[in-house]
Scaffold this motif. Structure first.
Motif, PDB file in Angstrom:
ATOM      1  N   THR A   1      34.921  45.665  38.476  1.00 28.61           N
ATOM      2  CA  THR A   1      35.388  46.881  37.820  1.00 28.61           C
ATOM      3  C   THR A   1      36.834  47.123  38.230  1.00 28.61           C
ATOM      4  O   THR A   1      37.158  47.196  39.415  1.00 28.61           O
ATOM      5  CB  THR A   1      34.528  48.090  38.231  1.00 28.61           C
ATOM      6  OG1 THR A   1      33.172  47.837  37.881  1.00 28.61           O
ATOM      7  CG2 THR A   1      35.003  49.352  37.509  1.00 28.61           C
ATOM      8  N   HIS A   2      37.700  47.246  37.224  1.00 37.79           N
ATOM      9  CA  HIS A   2      39.131  47.333  37.489  1.00 37.79           C
ATOM     10  C   HIS A   2      39.677  48.621  36.886  1.00 37.79           C
ATOM     11  O   HIS A   2      39.623  48.820  35.671  1.00 37.79           O
ATOM     12  CB  HIS A   2      39.849  46.114  36.907  1.00 37.79           C
ATOM     13  CG  HIS A   2      39.270  44.819  37.402  1.00 37.79           C
ATOM     14  ND1 HIS A   2      39.729  44.179  38.529  1.00 37.79           N
ATOM     15  CD2 HIS A   2      38.233  44.062  36.928  1.00 37.79           C
ATOM     16  CE1 HIS A   2      39.011  43.081  38.741  1.00 37.79           C
ATOM     17  NE2 HIS A   2      38.099  42.994  37.780  1.00 37.79           N
ATOM     18  N   ASP A   3      40.195  49.490  37.738  1.00 33.89           N
ATOM     19  CA  ASP A   3      40.667  50.809  37.303  1.00 33.89           C
ATOM     20  C   ASP A   3      42.091  50.789  36.764  1.00 33.89           C
ATOM     21  O   ASP A   3      42.495  51.713  36.071  1.00 33.89           O
ATOM     22  CB  ASP A   3      40.606  51.789  38.478  1.00 33.89           C
ATOM     23  CG  ASP A   3      39.190  52.243  38.783  1.00 33.89           C
ATOM     24  OD1 ASP A   3      38.262  51.801  38.088  1.00 33.89           O
ATOM     25  OD2 ASP A   3      39.024  53.037  39.728  1.00 33.89           O
TER      26      ASP A   3
ATOM     27  N   ARG B   1      41.183  46.926  41.569  1.00 27.47           N
ATOM     28  CA  ARG B   1      39.859  47.463  41.890  1.00 27.47           C
ATOM     29  C   ARG B   1      39.991  48.771  42.665  1.00 27.47           C
ATOM     30  O   ARG B   1      40.863  48.911  43.524  1.00 27.47           O
ATOM     31  CB  ARG B   1      39.065  46.467  42.728  1.00 27.47           C
ATOM     32  CG  ARG B   1      38.764  45.158  42.033  1.00 27.47           C
ATOM     33  CD  ARG B   1      38.013  44.218  42.981  1.00 27.47           C
ATOM     34  NE  ARG B   1      37.594  43.004  42.308  1.00 27.47           N
ATOM     35  CZ  ARG B   1      38.248  41.842  42.353  1.00 27.47           C
ATOM     36  NH1 ARG B   1      39.373  41.756  43.052  1.00 27.47           N
ATOM     37  NH2 ARG B   1      37.798  40.784  41.706  1.00 27.47           N
ATOM     38  N   ALA B   2      39.101  49.708  42.399  1.00 27.07           N
ATOM     39  CA  ALA B   2      39.041  50.933  43.187  1.00 27.07           C
ATOM     40  C   ALA B   2      38.331  50.640  44.500  1.00 27.07           C
ATOM     41  O   ALA B   2      37.515  49.722  44.587  1.00 27.07           O
ATOM     42  CB  ALA B   2      38.316  52.033  42.423  1.00 27.07           C
TER      43      ALA B   2
ATOM     44  N   ALA C   1      46.449  53.768  46.323  1.00 25.07           N
ATOM     45  CA  ALA C   1      46.927  53.012  45.159  1.00 25.07           C
ATOM     46  C   ALA C   1      47.358  51.602  45.561  1.00 25.07           C
ATOM     47  O   ALA C   1      47.111  50.635  44.835  1.00 25.07           O
ATOM     48  CB  ALA C   1      48.080  53.756  44.490  1.00 25.07           C
ATOM     49  N   LEU C   2      48.003  51.464  46.706  1.00 20.97           N
ATOM     50  CA  LEU C   2      48.432  50.143  47.173  1.00 20.97           C
ATOM     51  C   LEU C   2      47.243  49.219  47.401  1.00 20.97           C
ATOM     52  O   LEU C   2      47.285  48.032  47.046  1.00 20.97           O
ATOM     53  CB  LEU C   2      49.234  50.278  48.470  1.00 20.97           C
ATOM     54  CG  LEU C   2      50.654  50.850  48.336  1.00 20.97           C
ATOM     55  CD1 LEU C   2      51.166  51.318  49.694  1.00 20.97           C
ATOM     56  CD2 LEU C   2      51.598  49.824  47.728  1.00 20.97           C
ATOM     57  N   ARG C   3      46.163  49.749  47.974  1.00 20.93           N
ATOM     58  CA  ARG C   3      44.976  48.921  48.217  1.00 20.93           C
ATOM     59  C   ARG C   3      44.357  48.458  46.900  1.00 20.93           C
ATOM     60  O   ARG C   3      43.849  47.333  46.811  1.00 20.93           O
ATOM     61  CB  ARG C   3      43.954  49.703  49.044  1.00 20.93           C
ATOM     62  CG  ARG C   3      44.447  50.011  50.437  1.00 20.93           C
ATOM     63  CD  ARG C   3      43.372  50.683  51.301  1.00 20.93           C
ATOM     64  NE  ARG C   3      43.970  51.237  52.504  1.00 20.93           N
ATOM     65  CZ  ARG C   3      44.347  50.525  53.554  1.00 20.93           C
ATOM     66  NH1 ARG C   3      44.153  49.224  53.562  1.00 20.93           N
ATOM     67  NH2 ARG C   3      44.893  51.116  54.608  1.00 20.93           N
TER      68      ARG C   3
END
Length: 375
Positions: free
Chosen positions: A214-216, A206-207, A197-199
């Motif tokens: 693409t942004h989760d 982004r995942a 999650a931090l990354r």
């Protein structure tokens, strides 16, 4: 007041990165993270733009929300409480222990409510907080512990490095820290889900395996650039030397200050088995006028700082949140008597003597009855 320790190897590596053309999200970021995780003894490290960014992300992952409470210390740099406000949470200040200057663990449990989301101890000046007691309290009440270790790289509590006691910990590498990346920080954790999650959060949500556009989740641009990461790699290669130099300077200050009445240094105490010296702070006897002494030292060309003004008495905390003097008397009393002296790992004996002589002259000038110091 401070000076980063930069050598030719540091400069050469940063120059190499600049010439490579890959200035962000490259191999040195991954290398720096791996080295930091190994040094601290954590499974994961996620580098970020600065320590404040790391603390902010930890507050989000700890579930701090509208009115969510985080128990912390008022005796710290303001970022440790601001990061709670970023998530619309509420800092719940607890007074400090007068010897360690860290959060008083005897007062923490009484501050826990149904809205408590986390405990955020600060290892102030590189002095570890009492993590055994804090973790026991957190376990009893099922709240998250995040260590603010921004001032404490290399410090040890009961023989174990700080940064390994909470759900996560944050280190910072501003130029006055034990080692530097210019700006920069890192979050360490043993939890793979927090690391994932931090990354994402530091990289605009982004995942890890997703597309660039693409942004989760809602994220931030809290990335650390390659030049800073490369500087961190180089500095880490000699971090024990950097820490040793600072410890030696602190020891020389200890010795030189013995001849000055009314002045006592902050020293390792409690469970501290290694203090990583961030700044060198002394406490003045209550009868000595700190501001006058600081002015006299400034007139001699010697800078000082009043580390730290209490957070709850910062102007906007008083204006916007209604804090007032007298609420945390020990933090306020300590703050009124602390003075940070010039400090970094390359100060020599002549530098230290000049500072201590200037301090003795300042005390003689403003409070001769309290002095009698040899100059």
């Amino acid at each position: 007041m401070s000076s980063p320790d930069i050598n030719e190897d540091d400069i050469a590596l940063v120059t190499e990165i600049l010439r490579s053309g890959q200035l962000s999200i490259g191999p040195y970021l991954e290398k720096f993270e791996a080295l930091i995780a190994d040094y601290v003894g954590a499974r994961h490290a996620v580098a970020v733009a600065n320590g404040t960014a790391g603390l902010h992300l930890c507050m989000r992952l700890a579930g701090v929300d509208d009115g969510g409470e985080v128990i912390t210390s008022p005796f710290s740099f303001v970022a440790s409480a601001n990061c709670i406000l970023y998530e619309r949470g509420k800092p719940v200040f607890v007074d400090i222990d007068e010897e360690s200057l860290n959060i008083d663990t005897r007062l923490v449990e009484a501050a826990i409510t149904a809205r408590t989301r986390a405990i955020l101890p600060i290892h102030v000046f590189g002095q570890p907080a009492d993590m055994d007691r804090l973790n026991a309290i957190a376990t009893r009440h099922s709240v998250t512990v995040v260590e603010d270790a921004c001032e404490a790289l290399g410090s040890e509590y009961k023989g174990r490095k700080v940064g390994t006691f909470g759900q996560a910990a944050v280190f910072a590498f501003y130029p006055n820290k034990q080692m530097t990346t210019g700006e920069g920080g890192v979050v360490v954790t043993d939890d793979p889900e927090w690391a994932k999650a931090l990354r994402s959060l530091r990289n605009q949500g982004r995942a890890e395996m997703g597309g660039w556009l693409t942004h989760d989740r809602l994220g931030f641009n809290y990335r650390l650039d390659e030049m800073s990461a490369g500087l961190g790699v180089s500095q880490l290669s000699r971090v024990e030397s950097l820490l040793g130099q600072r410890s030696a300077v602190a020891a020389r200050y200890h010795e030189a200050l013995k001849r000055i009445p009314g002045v006592r240094p902050i020293m390792p105490c409690g469970g501290t088995t290694r203090m990583s010296w961030f700044v060198y702070v002394v406490r003045l006897d209550d009868g000595l006028p700190r501001e006058d002494i600081a002015q006299h030292m400034a007139a001699q060309g010697i800078p000082t700082r009043n580390y730290f003004p209490p957070i709850h008495l910062q102007p906007f905390y008083r204006r916007d949140y209604g804090y007032r003097p007298g609420q945390f008397p020990i933090a306020e009393r300590v703050s009124a008597t602390t003075l940070a002296l010039p400090f970094h790992g390359r100060l020599n004996d002549q530098d230290i003597e000049r500072v201590c002589d200037g301090l003795a002259r300042a005390i003689n000038a403003v409070a001769p009855a309290c002095a009698g110091a040899a100059v």
